[in-house]
Design a protein around this motif. Structure first.
Motif, PDB file in Angstrom:
ATOM      1  N   ASN A   1       0.717  -1.052   0.121  1.00  0.00           N
ATOM      2  CA  ASN A   1       0.094  -0.013  -0.326  1.00  0.00           C
ATOM      3  C   ASN A   1       0.594   1.162  -0.260  1.00  0.00           C
ATOM      4  O   ASN A   1       1.777   0.919  -0.316  1.00  0.00           O
ATOM      5  CB  ASN A   1      -0.627  -0.313   1.032  1.00  0.00           C
ATOM      6  CG  ASN A   1      -0.566   0.322   2.974  1.00  0.00           C
ATOM      7  OD1 ASN A   1       1.040   0.654   2.320  1.00  0.00           O
ATOM      8  ND2 ASN A   1      -1.058  -0.419   3.433  1.00  0.00           N
ATOM      9  N   ARG A   2       0.447   2.373   0.401  1.00  0.00           N
ATOM     10  CA  ARG A   2       1.115   4.074  -0.118  1.00  0.00           C
ATOM     11  C   ARG A   2       1.747   3.672   1.093  1.00  0.00           C
ATOM     12  O   ARG A   2       3.414   4.083   0.620  1.00  0.00           O
ATOM     13  CB  ARG A   2       0.314   4.673  -0.439  1.00  0.00           C
ATOM     14  CG  ARG A   2       0.973   5.485  -0.855  1.00  0.00           C
ATOM     15  CD  ARG A   2       2.013   5.874  -1.815  1.00  0.00           C
ATOM     16  NE  ARG A   2       1.279   5.680  -2.884  1.00  0.00           N
ATOM     17  CZ  ARG A   2       2.033   5.703  -3.830  1.00  0.00           C
ATOM     18  NH1 ARG A   2       3.741   5.591  -4.196  1.00  0.00           N
ATOM     19  NH2 ARG A   2       1.483   4.561  -5.301  1.00  0.00           N
ATOM     20  N   GLU A   3       1.628   3.504   2.073  1.00  0.00           N
ATOM     21  CA  GLU A   3       2.458   3.427   3.272  1.00  0.00           C
ATOM     22  C   GLU A   3       4.010   2.421   3.015  1.00  0.00           C
ATOM     23  O   GLU A   3       5.336   3.323   2.888  1.00  0.00           O
ATOM     24  CB  GLU A   3       1.607   3.486   4.926  1.00  0.00           C
ATOM     25  CG  GLU A   3       2.435   3.890   6.035  1.00  0.00           C
ATOM     26  CD  GLU A   3       2.176   3.473   7.139  1.00  0.00           C
ATOM     27  OE1 GLU A   3       0.730   3.415   7.374  1.00  0.00           O
ATOM     28  OE2 GLU A   3       2.570   3.751   8.019  1.00  0.00           O
ATOM     29  N   GLU A   4       3.470   1.492   2.959  1.00  0.00           N
ATOM     30  CA  GLU A   4       4.597   1.112   2.499  1.00  0.00           C
ATOM     31  C   GLU A   4       5.256   0.777   1.435  1.00  0.00           C
ATOM     32  O   GLU A   4       6.393   0.795   2.099  1.00  0.00           O
ATOM     33  CB  GLU A   4       4.002  -1.045   2.510  1.00  0.00           C
ATOM     34  CG  GLU A   4       5.444  -1.631   2.586  1.00  0.00           C
ATOM     35  CD  GLU A   4       4.914  -3.201   2.447  1.00  0.00           C
ATOM     36  OE1 GLU A   4       3.397  -3.125   1.627  1.00  0.00           O
ATOM     37  OE2 GLU A   4       5.421  -4.372   3.114  1.00  0.00           O
ATOM     38  N   SER A   5       4.711   1.748   0.598  1.00  0.00           N
ATOM     39  CA  SER A   5       5.500   1.830  -0.630  1.00  0.00           C
ATOM     40  C   SER A   5       6.773   2.898  -0.157  1.00  0.00           C
ATOM     41  O   SER A   5       7.859   2.477  -0.578  1.00  0.00           O
ATOM     42  CB  SER A   5       4.473   2.405  -1.798  1.00  0.00           C
ATOM     43  OG  SER A   5       5.591   2.989  -3.093  1.00  0.00           O
ATOM     44  N   PHE A   6       6.254   4.301   0.342  1.00  0.00           N
ATOM     45  CA  PHE A   6       7.683   5.208   1.326  1.00  0.00           C
ATOM     46  C   PHE A   6       8.312   4.568   2.122  1.00  0.00           C
ATOM     47  O   PHE A   6       9.294   4.611   2.038  1.00  0.00           O
ATOM     48  CB  PHE A   6       6.511   5.945   2.174  1.00  0.00           C
ATOM     49  CG  PHE A   6       6.227   7.327   0.778  1.00  0.00           C
ATOM     50  CD1 PHE A   6       6.736   8.044   1.150  1.00  0.00           C
ATOM     51  CD2 PHE A   6       4.535   7.153   1.265  1.00  0.00           C
ATOM     52  CE1 PHE A   6       6.037   9.660   0.030  1.00  0.00           C
ATOM     53  CE2 PHE A   6       3.754   7.813   0.137  1.00  0.00           C
ATOM     54  CZ  PHE A   6       5.271   9.188  -0.006  1.00  0.00           C
ATOM     55  N   TYR A   7       7.705   2.892   2.613  1.00  0.00           N
ATOM     56  CA  TYR A   7       9.173   2.167   3.363  1.00  0.00           C
ATOM     57  C   TYR A   7       9.598   1.203   2.230  1.00  0.00           C
ATOM     58  O   TYR A   7      10.716   0.227   2.308  1.00  0.00           O
ATOM     59  CB  TYR A   7       8.575   1.890   4.557  1.00  0.00           C
ATOM     60  CG  TYR A   7       8.125   1.937   5.371  1.00  0.00           C
ATOM     61  CD1 TYR A   7       9.016   3.542   6.282  1.00  0.00           C
ATOM     62  CD2 TYR A   7       7.128   2.518   6.164  1.00  0.00           C
ATOM     63  CE1 TYR A   7       8.655   3.653   7.398  1.00  0.00           C
ATOM     64  CE2 TYR A   7       6.791   3.535   6.969  1.00  0.00           C
ATOM     65  CZ  TYR A   7       7.242   4.542   7.309  1.00  0.00           C
ATOM     66  OH  TYR A   7       6.898   5.569   8.249  1.00  0.00           O
TER      67      TYR A   7
END
Lengths: 745, 153
Positions: free
Chosen positions: A274-280
């Motif tokens: 998801n987008r949050e995980e994409s940032f990590y």
């Protein structure tokens, strides 16, 4: 529904005409507007399960213990894995094998993968993940790049990843006029819209087939195979639809993880961040601290430039070494300077790992050197463009590395083009949407001042420093339904830029056929190299051209004449198939000499210039970019529409870095991993753009092309900040410029 | 739970839907319609824009159960057979499509705009599309596409 959806399991065939120099329709355009183009996150298999990744909440910690018991008991869970389940080498990386597939004993950044879960439903996987008990002993994070070299080592060998010095001319040169500055560039995110995703399918031969969105299939395969402990021929990759990349997919994300889960469960495994995980889940643009000193005579002619550039590599190396080399070798910008002293360092910290992003080291340096040029112009009372013209490099100039610039370098002309464009009318406050703050209704023009700024930048095109940078293409010609049809096959990743269109155009031009099918990009053919460094039209374009030449040679032999213009190809071919594969290599480069930084390290240089016009609400610190114009030399525009699209899109990313985009960290922790808190430009942030495209052919490159993708991202940022300075009179030494930098509150 | 929903004019049913699932998940993973995209799944990017009873919504912000008994029109339902909707055609022609991940949402948003305003001004287009993020194009060619579609409709 078919058992597996992938973007390109069937070839993209285009019947439109259009060779090089025209702008035919994208072969994937109809699928994309219909919602039928299969991106990596759209992949589906009838008996697939879902993978999820447990990540470290700490930027730096020792892993004391990991207890999987409760997670395994969750109904619907198929597997829970840790580093102990990595059968091959638990290390990967583009330049150094320093990054664990799954953390082993220690975590070095917030978001580092620790364990994996596969389950029947993505929510089941997420819930099971939360039941994995990891005991951490939190350690002090190293977060300051300027002191990281002397901090506790995060890797064997210490925290200095690479130092590139560049020395040219008199190291003790002095000057009548001197300006100095310290600049900072924040951590920018690629923010591609298609999240990291893929589908790994276990194969009958014990290997695995991986469908994934990536920038470089072959280097992914090499790293995946090593981690799985398998020969490379057991690991087969196919490109699925890629929702943007911009450097952020050059490193691995879920590739090994999905394969591990698939091999363990015996089921196809889909992973979608998801987008949050994409940032990590991917590397970012290196934040930088840059110290500059420019010396000039009273006419503005530069006498010397000195720079110290610190690039924060974060927890793992990724491509930091090459980013450092770019920042150093391109560190004074597109100017002629006899005396140069540049040092660039890349360092390990416990901040998020940083690596490739469009502009790759040149972006950070350009913000500093262009800010310095404005400062010097102000000191001398010169127009900022005039100072740049007096120092502009040109074809025949010599870089600080000693490399001769041996093709077009129209720096002066690009600056003149943007300078001479008509200026937009003064702000009339007629429409709130045109005001800083927009429909938030924060001003009707009171407190608003206008400014104009300029910048120019330089970027190396293709891979540098002696890298064997090549691509492979196969072109096959046969008669189908009475008409000659060509197929083109490469492993070069289409990530949105339109390589598939350009490949078709080249084949049409070279072979004179109308129908060209693009086969799925995969690892059954030789390496296409990375979709990065603005290199694919140059290198893969070159390979396709070469393969077409080989096909033509065969046709000429069949026809008994070199001139095929009068030959009916369908008649000539009959039932025969002509099938040729070619590799293309650009001219060789050299390593950089370790002490002096001298050497012919780069293949080609690209240049762009911008003029920005901004309105600034000085009371609230809000900025509206009113107009952003760009001029760029592209050597030759194989597809003019796509070229302009690259320039506009690249400029938008530069605007983002100038006024809004930054991953903000605190003690190594990311504070804004969402599109709510990490802002990228919208339709209301991007102004109208005028684009001038020069086509000054590079005789060394196929068709004379010059890489297009990166240069517009480089000069956009400093031009906008220069305009804000011109409006406000503020020094503004950091990007992105935030409202409080303008209001001083 | 069971969800009955009309999608692109066709009655569809999904069983064993978990209550926490979004309309986006229902469309993409249960009904085989992955056109609406999953770029942020928190209502910021507009890539999952679909019509719900003729009103454009972010499918990621609508619970699957909320769509029960209602009509959904997705990007897959805009073309008629092989014939693209004028908005779709204009996006391809104008070069408004690069990676294309934002495209389905933008096509639906632009389609909705032109249904409401036949000849929108540039500021109207910009405002109407401000909830749809695109990372590739810088939006210029998307504006071109909407202007082109408006002229043709």
């Amino acid at each position: 529904m078919s058992p597996i959806r992938t973007a390109l399991t069937s070839a993209l065939t285009s019947e439109v005409t259009g060779g090089i120099g025209t702008s035919p329709r994208r072969p994937d355009g109809n699928l994309k507007v219909r919602g039928e183009f299969a991106y990596a996150s759209d992949l589906w298999h009838e008996d697939m399960v879902w993978g999820a990744t447990l990540r470290s909440p700490h930027p730096h910690a020792r892993i004391v213990s990991v207890d999987l018991t409760e997670a395994i008991r969750v109904p619907g869970v198929r597997a829970v894995l840790t580093h102990e389940d990595v059968p091959g080498l638990n290390r990967y990386g583009l330049e150094r094998k320093d990054q664990p597939v799954l953390a082993e004993g220690v975590v070095r950044y917030q978001g580092e993968p620790v364990a994996l879960v596969a389950a029947d439903h993505p929510e089941t996987a997420r819930r099971a993940m939360r039941r994995v008990k990891v005991a951490y002993e939190v350690l002090e994070p190293v977060v300051d790049v300027e002191t990281a070299a002397g901090a506790a080592p995060l890797h064997p060998g210490g925290n200095l990843l690479r130092h590139v010095p560049v020395r040219r001319g008199d190291q003790a040169a002095t000057a009548a006029v001197v300006v100095t500055g310290r600049y900072e560039v924040g951590m920018q995110d690629q923010a591609f819209l298609g999240p990291e995703s893929g589908l790994a399918v276990p194969a009958e031969d014990g290997g695995v087939d991986l469908y994934v969105a990536t920038q470089w299939l072959h280097v992914d395969r090499e790293q995946v195979a090593r981690a799985l402990g398998m020969p490379e021929d057991k690991v087969r990759l196919t490109l699925s639809g890629v929702g943007g990349a911009f450097g952020g997919r050059e490193d691995l994300s879920m590739q090994v993880h999905a394969c591990l889960l698939a091999l363990r469960t015996g089921r196809p495994v889909k992973m979608v961040y998801n987008r949050e995980e994409s940032f990590y889940g991917h590397v970012h643009r290196h934040p930088a601290v840059l110290h500059y000193e420019h010396g000039a005579d009273r006419t503005g002619k530069l006498s010397y430039v000195k720079a110290k550039i610190y690039l924060d590599g974060g927890a793992y190396a990724s491509s930091t070494g090459a980013v450092v080399a770019n920042a150093a070798t391109l560190g004074i910008g597109p100017y002629e300077v006899d005396n140069v002293t540049v040092d660039a360092w890349g360092l390990y910290t416990n901040n998020p790992p940083c690596g490739a992003m469009r502009g790759f080291g040149a972006v950070q340096a350009a913000f500093a050197y262009e800010s310095q040029m404005d400062r010097l112009a102000a000191e001398l009372g010169l127009h900022p463009v005039e100072l740049r013209l007096r120092n502009a490099m040109a074809e025949g100039s010599v870089m600080p590395t000693g490399q001769l610039v041996d093709s077009a370098a129209p720096v002066a002309r690009l600056l003149e083009l943007v300078r001479d464009k008509p200026l937009p009318p003064p702000s009339g406050a007629l429409d709130l949407r045109d005001m800083p703050g927009g429909v938030a209704n924060t001003t009707h023009g009171e407190g608003v001042v206008r400014g104009v700024g300029y910048a120019v930048g330089i970027k190396n095109i293709c891979f540098s420093e002696g890298y064997d940078d090549y691509s492979t293409a196969r072109v096959r010609l046969q008669v189908v339904n009475g008409e000659p049809v060509a197929q083109a096959h490469t492993a070069a990743c289409e990530v949105g830029q339109g390589l598939v269109t350009v490949v078709q155009q080249i084949v049409r031009t070279e072979l004179g056929v109308r129908r060209v099918a693009i086969l799925p990009m995969d690892t059954t053919i030789g390496d296409g190299g990375s979709t990065s460094a603005s290199r694919q039209t140059y290198v893969t374009g070159g390979a396709v051209k070469a393969a077409c030449a080989a096909v033509r040679a065969e046709l000429a032999a069949m026809a008994g004449t070199e001139d095929l213009s009068e030959v009916d190809l369908a008649e000539l071919l009959g039932d025969r198939v002509v099938d040729r594969t070619a590799e293309y290599r650009h001219r060789r480069t050299e390593p950089i000499a370790p002490v002096t930084g001298q050497g012919n390290a780069h293949v080609q240089y690209g240049f762009a210039a911008h003029r920005a016009v901004v309105d600034v609400d000085t009371e609230l610190g809000l900025v509206k970019v009113v107009r952003l114009d760009c001029a760029q030399d592209v050597g030759r525009a194989l597809n003019p529409q796509a070229v302009v699209g690259q320039i506009q899109g690249g400029s938008a990313q530069g605007l983002g870095l100038a006024v809004m985009e930054e991953i903000r960290t605190s003690g190594g922790r990311v504070r804004n991993p969402s599109f709510t808190d990490y802002l990228i430009p919208t339709t209301l942030d991007m102004p109208p753009m005028g684009v001038d495209v020069l086509e000054l052919a590079d005789p060394n490159a196929p068709y004379g092309v010059r890489g297009v993708g990166e240069p517009p991202t480089i000069s956009s940022t400093p031009a906008i900040v220069a305009a804000i300075r011109a409006a406000t009179g503020l020094a503004l030494t950091r990007v992105p410029v935030r409202p409080e930098h303008i209001t001083g509150t | 739970m069971r969800v009955d929903v009309t999608v692109n004019g066709e009655a569809r049913r999904a069983d064993d839907v978990w209550e926490g699932e979004s309309l986006l998940f229902l469309l993409r993973e249960r009904l085989g319609l992955p056109g609406a995209k999953n770029a942020c799944e928190q209502g910021e990017c507009g890539s999952c824009t679909v019509y719900l009873d003729d009103v454009p919504v972010c499918a990621c912000l609508v619970a699957a159960g909320q769509a029960h008994g209602r009509e959904v029109r997705t990007v897959e339902g805009l073309a008629v057979g092989d014939e693209l909707d004028p908005v779709q055609e204009a996006f391809v022609e104008a070069g408004a499509v690069q990676c294309g991940f934002c495209t389905p949402g933008l096509v639906v948003a632009a389609h909705d705009l032109l249904n409401r305003v036949a000849a929108p001004s540039d500021p109207e287009i910009r405002e109407a599309l401000a909830g749809n993020l695109c990372r590739c194009t810088g939006y210029e060619k998307i504006l071109d596409a909407v202007r082109l579609a408006a002229r043709r409709r």
